[in-house]
Enzyme design. Structure first.
Site, PDB file in Angstrom:
ATOM      1  N   ARG A  51      -1.121 -25.323  -6.714  1.00 57.24           N
ATOM      2  CA  ARG A  51      -2.026 -25.581  -7.779  1.00 57.24           C
ATOM      3  C   ARG A  51      -1.607 -24.799  -8.994  1.00 57.24           C
ATOM      4  O   ARG A  51      -1.637 -25.240 -10.299  1.00 57.24           O
ATOM      5  CB  ARG A  51      -3.436 -24.999  -7.577  1.00 57.24           C
ATOM      6  CG  ARG A  51      -4.226 -26.006  -6.730  1.00 57.24           C
ATOM      7  CD  ARG A  51      -5.309 -25.545  -6.071  1.00 57.24           C
ATOM      8  NE  ARG A  51      -4.849 -24.527  -4.974  1.00 57.24           N
ATOM      9  CZ  ARG A  51      -4.355 -25.012  -3.811  1.00 57.24           C
ATOM     10  NH1 ARG A  51      -4.200 -26.153  -3.281  1.00 57.24           N
ATOM     11  NH2 ARG A  51      -3.683 -24.041  -2.984  1.00 57.24           N
ATOM     12  N   THR A  52      -1.506 -23.418  -8.896  1.00 59.05           N
ATOM     13  CA  THR A  52      -1.225 -22.553 -10.219  1.00 59.05           C
ATOM     14  C   THR A  52       0.231 -23.073 -10.915  1.00 59.05           C
ATOM     15  O   THR A  52       0.330 -23.570 -12.218  1.00 59.05           O
ATOM     16  CB  THR A  52      -0.913 -21.137  -9.860  1.00 59.05           C
ATOM     17  OG1 THR A  52      -2.217 -20.710  -9.140  1.00 59.05           O
ATOM     18  CG2 THR A  52      -0.594 -20.281 -10.966  1.00 59.05           C
ATOM     19  N   LYS A  81      19.882 -11.205  -3.983  1.00 62.37           N
ATOM     20  CA  LYS A  81      21.218 -10.169  -4.178  1.00 62.37           C
ATOM     21  C   LYS A  81      20.916  -8.666  -4.486  1.00 62.37           C
ATOM     22  O   LYS A  81      21.891  -7.881  -4.613  1.00 62.37           O
ATOM     23  CB  LYS A  81      22.181 -10.697  -5.253  1.00 62.37           C
ATOM     24  CG  LYS A  81      22.658 -12.274  -5.114  1.00 62.37           C
ATOM     25  CD  LYS A  81      23.280 -12.768  -6.163  1.00 62.37           C
ATOM     26  CE  LYS A  81      23.912 -14.262  -6.053  1.00 62.37           C
ATOM     27  NZ  LYS A  81      24.541 -14.760  -7.243  1.00 62.37           N
ATOM     28  N   ARG A 102       4.381 -15.366 -10.466  1.00 60.84           N
ATOM     29  CA  ARG A 102       3.516 -15.217  -9.104  1.00 60.84           C
ATOM     30  C   ARG A 102       4.267 -14.151  -8.275  1.00 60.84           C
ATOM     31  O   ARG A 102       5.480 -14.517  -8.210  1.00 60.84           O
ATOM     32  CB  ARG A 102       2.987 -16.382  -8.562  1.00 60.84           C
ATOM     33  CG  ARG A 102       2.442 -15.832  -7.096  1.00 60.84           C
ATOM     34  CD  ARG A 102       1.745 -17.012  -6.674  1.00 60.84           C
ATOM     35  NE  ARG A 102       0.378 -17.373  -7.166  1.00 60.84           N
ATOM     36  CZ  ARG A 102      -0.413 -18.255  -6.766  1.00 60.84           C
ATOM     37  NH1 ARG A 102      -0.125 -18.767  -5.583  1.00 60.84           N
ATOM     38  NH2 ARG A 102      -1.571 -18.310  -7.527  1.00 60.84           N
ATOM     39  N   HIS A 130      -5.626 -12.325 -10.767  1.00 61.65           N
ATOM     40  CA  HIS A 130      -5.294 -13.461 -10.904  1.00 61.65           C
ATOM     41  C   HIS A 130      -6.115 -14.264 -12.225  1.00 61.65           C
ATOM     42  O   HIS A 130      -6.885 -15.081 -12.031  1.00 61.65           O
ATOM     43  CB  HIS A 130      -5.399 -14.457  -9.764  1.00 61.65           C
ATOM     44  CG  HIS A 130      -4.790 -15.996  -9.839  1.00 61.65           C
ATOM     45  ND1 HIS A 130      -4.083 -16.320 -10.710  1.00 61.65           N
ATOM     46  CD2 HIS A 130      -4.442 -16.852  -8.871  1.00 61.65           C
ATOM     47  CE1 HIS A 130      -3.469 -17.693 -10.613  1.00 61.65           C
ATOM     48  NE2 HIS A 130      -3.622 -17.830  -9.336  1.00 61.65           N
TER      49      HIS A 130
END
Length: 309
Positions: A51-52, A81, A102, A130
């Site tokens: 969704r985000t 890495k 995120r 959030h």
């Protein structure tokens, strides 16, 4: 270039929240805008999301912009890495006009914003915050009730690890006469910093283990398996609350059931057709709210409170 980072709900005051919700409504009603024309937005996701990430990318396209993206930056970026988050943000900032990230580590959003040369948006960091989810939640509530004050809001489920709950509590506590009910197993109770914040600002709340039917908003969250290193502990709280039609129907007629999604079993599928079920409307609203946020970030009169490092 003016830099506007969106990291936590404490950066927003009520005037700005309402301005953003009004603009979100206009986008939902069909407003067309090309404010991202010739701009590239990067969606940098170290943690799974649908969704985000997709709603941000759709918002960029709706505003006539372009995006570059990675949905598993832990494996498909130089993080694999050993590159530091700070170096990654510094490099990517040279390729785009804004970064949406995120991350699974709490505090990662602050670290990224501190070094970002372009506007940075927190799309969720660990068990921190959030903010864009809180804004779309607030839009859903405001659209239903016509206000963000004088509400009884009950949060149910994993309150200890729920960043969406934390952000929404911060947002709604800015408006007068809201009252919170925190319903969870003892193991998953709301963290002390939120409770202390509410006490400091004289916001009424109470904690309990049983669902209280006398609420305007029933905000349900899943028990997050990924937050439990011990499967036995997860099993002991999984399924602690399941909202079915009898429970939904026992709420006031005007009440709504919300969920940030994804759900597992905490809301029965039968509730989807219940008139109180608002979680899919809630998810859809994410597109319009994120369009509004991007529009404001790239406007000249954006008035967000600067992030203090």
């Amino acid at each position: 270039m003016k830099i506007n980072h969106v990291v936590e709900m404490q950066q927003f005051d009520t005037t700005l929240i309402m301005e953003l919700l009004q603009l979100s409504k206009k986008f939902k009603e069909g407003l067309v805008d090309d404010c991202l024309l010739d701009k590239i937005i990067c969606t940098l996701f170290y943690q799974p999301s649908s969704r985000t990430r997709l709603s941000f990318e759709a918002a960029v396209l709706k505003l006539h912009g372009q995006y570059i993206s990675t949905e598993n930056a832990k494996e498909f970026s130089s993080a694999a890495k050993g590159e530091t988050l700070e170096d990654t943000i510094r490099v990517i900032g040279g390729y785009c006009g804004a970064i949406v990230m995120r991350h699974d580590e709490t505090g990662a959003a602050r670290r990224a914003a501190k070094v970002s040369s372009v506007p940075f948006i927190n799309g969720g960091d660990g068990i921190g915050q959030h903010p864009t989810q809180a804004l779309l939640d607030a839009f859903t509530i405001w659209e239903k009730f016509g206000q963000l004050c004088n509400l009884n809001v009950q949060f149910v489920g994993d309150l200890q690890n729920g960043r969406t709950v934390r952000s929404l509590v911060y947002l709604l506590s800015k408006f007068p006469n809201n009252r919170f009910i925190f319903t969870s197993p003892d193991l998953l109770r709301m963290r002390p910093d939120i409770l202390e914040y509410l006490q400091r600002h004289n916001v009424v709340f109470r904690e309990g283990n049983e669902i209280d039917r006398r609420c305007d908003v029933l905000y349900v969250t899943r028990v997050q398996k990924e937050c439990f290193p011990d499967p036995a502990i997860y099993d002991s709280v999984f399924g602690c609350y399941v909202i079915d039609n009898p429970i939904a129907d026992s709420l006031p007629e005007h009440a709504i059931v919300m969920h940030p999604l994804p759900r597992v079993n905490e809301i029965a599928v039968e509730v989807d057709d219940n008139p109180r079920a608002f979680y899919f409307k809630q998810a859809k609203n994410g597109l319009f709210v994120r369009m509004a946020l991007l529009k404001l970030i790239f406007s000249d009169n954006w008035g967000i409170r600067p992030l203090v490092f």
